[in-house]
Design an enzyme around this catalytic site. Sequence first.
Site, PDB file in Angstrom:
ATOM      1  N   ASP A 179       0.812  -1.225   0.000  1.00  0.00           N
ATOM      2  CA  ASP A 179       0.000   0.000   0.000  1.00  0.00           C
ATOM      3  C   ASP A 179       0.842   1.270   0.000  1.00  0.00           C
ATOM      4  OD1 ASP A 179       0.953   0.139   2.594  1.00  0.00           O
ATOM      5  OD2 ASP A 179      -0.989  -0.183   3.567  1.00  0.00           O
TER       6      ASP A 179
ATOM      7  N   ASP B 235      20.115  -4.423  -1.688  1.00  0.00           N
ATOM      8  CA  ASP B 235      19.369  -3.192  -1.963  1.00  0.00           C
ATOM      9  C   ASP B 235      19.301  -2.294  -0.735  1.00  0.00           C
ATOM     10  OD1 ASP B 235      17.596  -5.507  -1.254  1.00  0.00           O
ATOM     11  OD2 ASP B 235      16.115  -3.921  -0.989  1.00  0.00           O
TER      12      ASP B 235
END
Length: 452
Positions: free
Chosen positions: A126, A253
């Site tokens: 979200d 990352d």
Amino acid sequence: MAVDPQAYRPERALTALGDPFYDAVPAANFPRTILRFRNDRAARQVGLDTLDDAEWIAHFGRFAPLPGSLEQPLALRYHGHQFRVYNPDIGDGRGFTFAQLRDDRSRLMDLGTKGSGQTPWSRFGDGRLTLKGGVREVLATEMLEALNVPTSRSFSLIETGEELERNDEPSPTRGGVLVRLSHSHIRIGTFQRLAYHRDEDAMRRLTGYVLRELYGEDSDDPIRLLELVVARTATLAARYMAAGFVHGVLNSDNINVTGESFDYGPWRFAPVWDPAFVAAYFDHAGLYAFGRQPEAILWDVMQLASSLRLIAESDPLIAALDGFAPAYQPAIAEAVLWRLGRTPRGGEEDRALVQAVERALRSTQVPVDRFFFDAFAQPLPQTYDTAWDEVRALLEPYAMRRARDHAYWQGEPCSMLIDEVEAIWSPIAAADDWGAFGAKIANIRAMGDALA
């Protein structure tokens, strides 16, 4: 906008990399914007401390562009190994780079977000951040800064008025949006993406950007870049260990090419010196356990070297990687001695002391923060039994780095264990009481002043 024109120096260097590196995205439109934390110490260093609260919220809750900086938020593209599994389907999924500017040391800095809405890389998420997650990141970065770990700094935390559903905490839970001040958000995974796509031109462009803009070197030599990243990440690994900190998710990352720690999720501080201590409940194999962090960070840097093979020969890349251990050994000695309030002597004496400290901490299970508090700039108290005799003897010839004259030393050690994090959050959740949070920030900063 009420900024100091002498101190506020906006930049937009990131745009020189070009569209393949990012996606322009809109910020979420939040129902409410309630300011919960503003870091005026950090803001002063980039000329933004004179913003009033309404201006602050407009920029860091509603994301009105900062004059002269990026015209729109940019979600960065990258890949990465996540728990050693390569993932080409990631990128900034709930954050973006909002602005760039120079700090008071003339470093190029990013203002990046967490919880600012969906992007093309959100997948099924979200794009939001729980308020508790924001509080945890503020506490982590304040503590790490005080303990001399190179880290991003939590710049702003604003409650958004949203109720979020999460599987790993009671829901619905309150939402927040965090802004962090960081010396770049370029990751090892940014390079991995370019290697994956075999984009030599973009790899050379990114290499030159990092060297010139982030390291201040007039070069585009990939070997030089790797040498610098090796040195910086070795220092980061050493300072994690001296701080007793476990990041929890050292994926490629999540490793910044400036060697600055950032993006704090399931972090923990180890209560005792236990190499097997893990932060993330899902790290079942202990891949990122406390004692394995230097190995994990080196493994990630190896992925940078592998990516740079697109534009460089293997042998000099391997030679650069071989510099990690020689850089780590003096860095861990310096970090431990810094926390002990001593001046390094150099060489084998420092290494022997660090090894003795680690042995004694493991065998006695004395809390990490308790030991460093008791031993800072004074002889080790006699309450430490014979298991500490070697440490006591090795410490004796070291000169004190500074006096134990700050009021902090009259109290108790400042720790940040998981129980205290929950105790700080509990009154916020139950009664919107931020008193314990504010008091803890003050205590952490007092510790930082005493150690510095």
